[in-house]
Design a protein around this motif. Structure first.
Motif, PDB file in Angstrom:
ATOM      1  N   LYS A 214      36.381  51.139  37.595  1.00 33.39           N
ATOM      2  CA  LYS A 214      36.230  50.238  36.456  1.00 33.39           C
ATOM      3  C   LYS A 214      37.555  49.989  35.749  1.00 33.39           C
ATOM      4  O   LYS A 214      37.710  48.996  35.031  1.00 33.39           O
ATOM      5  N   LYS A 215      38.535  50.879  35.960  1.00 34.60           N
ATOM      6  CA  LYS A 215      39.854  50.694  35.351  1.00 34.60           C
ATOM      7  C   LYS A 215      40.737  49.740  36.157  1.00 34.60           C
ATOM      8  O   LYS A 215      41.823  49.359  35.699  1.00 34.60           O
ATOM      9  N   LEU A 216      40.266  49.349  37.341  1.00 31.76           N
ATOM     10  CA  LEU A 216      41.042  48.445  38.176  1.00 31.76           C
ATOM     11  C   LEU A 216      40.977  47.020  37.642  1.00 31.76           C
ATOM     12  O   LEU A 216      40.200  46.704  36.748  1.00 31.76           O
ATOM     13  N   ILE A 217      41.795  46.149  38.217  1.00 31.04           N
ATOM     14  CA  ILE A 217      41.941  44.777  37.731  1.00 31.04           C
ATOM     15  C   ILE A 217      40.982  43.850  38.473  1.00 31.04           C
ATOM     16  O   ILE A 217      41.024  43.777  39.701  1.00 31.04           O
ATOM     17  N   ILE A 218      40.125  43.140  37.724  1.00 28.52           N
ATOM     18  CA  ILE A 218      39.262  42.138  38.338  1.00 28.52           C
ATOM     19  C   ILE A 218      39.964  40.785  38.398  1.00 28.52           C
ATOM     20  O   ILE A 218      39.694  39.968  39.268  1.00 28.52           O
ATOM     21  N   HIS A 219      40.879  40.542  37.455  1.00 31.42           N
ATOM     22  CA  HIS A 219      41.578  39.260  37.470  1.00 31.42           C
ATOM     23  C   HIS A 219      42.930  39.410  36.786  1.00 31.42           C
ATOM     24  O   HIS A 219      43.022  39.904  35.664  1.00 31.42           O
TER      25      HIS A 219
ATOM     26  N   PHE B 293      44.694  43.318  46.345  1.00 28.02           N
ATOM     27  CA  PHE B 293      45.379  44.601  46.452  1.00 28.02           C
ATOM     28  C   PHE B 293      44.354  45.725  46.554  1.00 28.02           C
ATOM     29  O   PHE B 293      43.236  45.604  46.039  1.00 28.02           O
ATOM     30  N   PRO B 294      44.728  46.829  47.201  1.00 27.57           N
ATOM     31  CA  PRO B 294      43.773  47.937  47.399  1.00 27.57           C
ATOM     32  C   PRO B 294      43.629  48.851  46.189  1.00 27.57           C
ATOM     33  O   PRO B 294      43.067  49.938  46.310  1.00 27.57           O
ATOM     34  N   GLY B 295      44.141  48.420  45.016  1.00 32.07           N
ATOM     35  CA  GLY B 295      44.018  49.256  43.827  1.00 32.07           C
ATOM     36  C   GLY B 295      45.266  49.291  42.980  1.00 32.07           C
ATOM     37  O   GLY B 295      45.294  49.970  41.945  1.00 32.07           O
ATOM     38  N   ASN B 296      46.311  48.556  43.377  1.00 27.58           N
ATOM     39  CA  ASN B 296      47.570  48.584  42.629  1.00 27.58           C
ATOM     40  C   ASN B 296      48.000  47.197  42.148  1.00 27.58           C
ATOM     41  O   ASN B 296      49.185  46.875  42.098  1.00 27.58           O
ATOM     42  N   THR B 297      47.026  46.358  41.794  1.00 26.79           N
ATOM     43  CA  THR B 297      47.343  45.027  41.277  1.00 26.79           C
ATOM     44  C   THR B 297      48.235  45.105  40.041  1.00 26.79           C
ATOM     45  O   THR B 297      49.222  44.361  39.920  1.00 26.79           O
ATOM     46  N   GLU B 298      47.910  45.991  39.117  1.00 29.11           N
ATOM     47  CA  GLU B 298      48.677  46.078  37.873  1.00 29.11           C
ATOM     48  C   GLU B 298      50.131  46.424  38.159  1.00 29.11           C
ATOM     49  O   GLU B 298      51.055  45.773  37.625  1.00 29.11           O
ATOM     50  N   GLU B 299      50.364  47.405  38.999  1.00 23.95           N
ATOM     51  CA  GLU B 299      51.734  47.791  39.364  1.00 23.95           C
ATOM     52  C   GLU B 299      52.479  46.619  40.002  1.00 23.95           C
ATOM     53  O   GLU B 299      53.629  46.324  39.653  1.00 23.95           O
TER      54      GLU B 299
END
Length: 322
Positions: free
Chosen positions: A230-235, A187-193
């Protein structure tokens, strides 16, 4: 000696330097770090210098040819060659080390060193014991006078950071040695959502390490990220219906990713062995396109990405639980 400290000893009578260093990683990771050029290039040189491999032929009779360069190649590169004499996997390497030109021709103005590296398995730790022999005491003094101890100490510290990071991430993200196949999404930055949405839709459960952010792990120094990324999801790991597992990561452009429809979904295969990973890579990539060659990654995996000849995207991801 503390386990994370290199100890240097000069033996003038035997014209020998001895270096001992213990690393917080199992022997297979340490051996790879000393024998694979992709990893050697990451730690061998003291900063701000870096090593760049021209040739690596790791076998008895083969050699490693590399250059040491300064920031942005602003300084004249120094070429070195390590000719491998004896290799006992994963216990011992002997080799001759010389300064040379870019074609590997020895520069006779500098001494030749004969190295013997011994690797000792201590479970979650590995000790590397290195004897470096010289023809003359004066040769040893020349190398020491060139700053060898300071430079090699810095390089070993780079290696310690690389290994401890890889081992830590490996232990955190791999909880079983069993082979499995999952679906991996980018995802381009919205994995958590997206994963909160999928959790609600499938009434699934976050499993494994659940949602792990880049800030939750110790990244190697070559990975530069801003505070927002750094707040994005790595896994991310979500078990949905039928026990199937969805995994995902954010792919920020700051790390060089270019997201588009077609490269945002992969079949993720986790083999049980390094050899099986290599077999699958060789056969799946035949006639296809390799986007990331099979290699050891900073997050502890022997990893590759490819698109096969039918246009299907695959990830190969071998990690051991150690």
């Amino acid at each position: 000696m503390t386990k994370n400290e290199a100890v240097f000893t000069k033996d003038l009578q035997n014209k020998k330097l001895n270096v001992i260093r213990t690393f917080d990683a199992p022997i297979n990771l340490v051996w790879q770090a000393w024998t694979e050029s992709e990893i050697l290039d990451q730690w061998w040189a003291p900063k701000p210098y870096r090593a760049e491999t021209k040739t690596m032929d790791f076998r008895e009779g083969g050699y490693w040819l590399y250059q040491m360069v300064g920031p942005e190649h602003t300084e004249h590169p120094t070429w070195c060659k390590e000719a491998f004499k004896t290799i006992v996997v994963p216990e011992k390497i002997t080799n001759a080390v010389s300064f040379c030109d870019e074609n590997g021709e020895t520069n006779t103005n500098f001494p030749i060193m004969n190295w013997e590296k011994n690797f000792t398995d201590e479970g979650e730790h590995t000790t590397v014991n290195i004897d470096i022999y010289f023809d003359k005491v004066e040769d040893m003094q020349t190398i020491v006078g060139m700053g060898f101890q300071e430079g090699f100490t810095a390089g070993l510290s780079n290696l310690d950071h690389y290994l401890s990071t890889a081992f830590k991430i490996r232990k955190e993200l791999k909880t079983s040695t069993a082979a499995r196949v999952t679906t991996y999404l980018n995802f381009p930055g919205n994995t958590e959502e997206a994963f909160i949405f999928y959790k609600e839709v499938f009434r699934g459960e976050f499993t494994g390490k659940k949602l792990t952010r880049f800030s939750d792990i110790e990244l190697p120094p070559e990975v530069q990220m801003n505070e927002a990324d750094k707040k994005l999801i790595i896994h991310a790991e979500l078990t949905i219906m039928g026990g199937h597992v969805l995994m995902a990561t954010d792919a920020p452009e700051s790390m060089g990713f270019k997201m588009h429809t077609g490269n945002n979904m992969h079949i993720n295969v986790e083999p049980e062995s390094r050899e099986e990973t290599e077999r699958l890579f060789n056969e799946l990539s035949a006639g296809g396109k390799v986007s990331m060659p099979l290699r050891d990654m900073f997050f502890g995996a022997y990893f590759a990405e490819l698109t096969d000849k039918y246009g299907i995207n695959w990830m190969l991801n071998y990690q051991t639980k150690e």
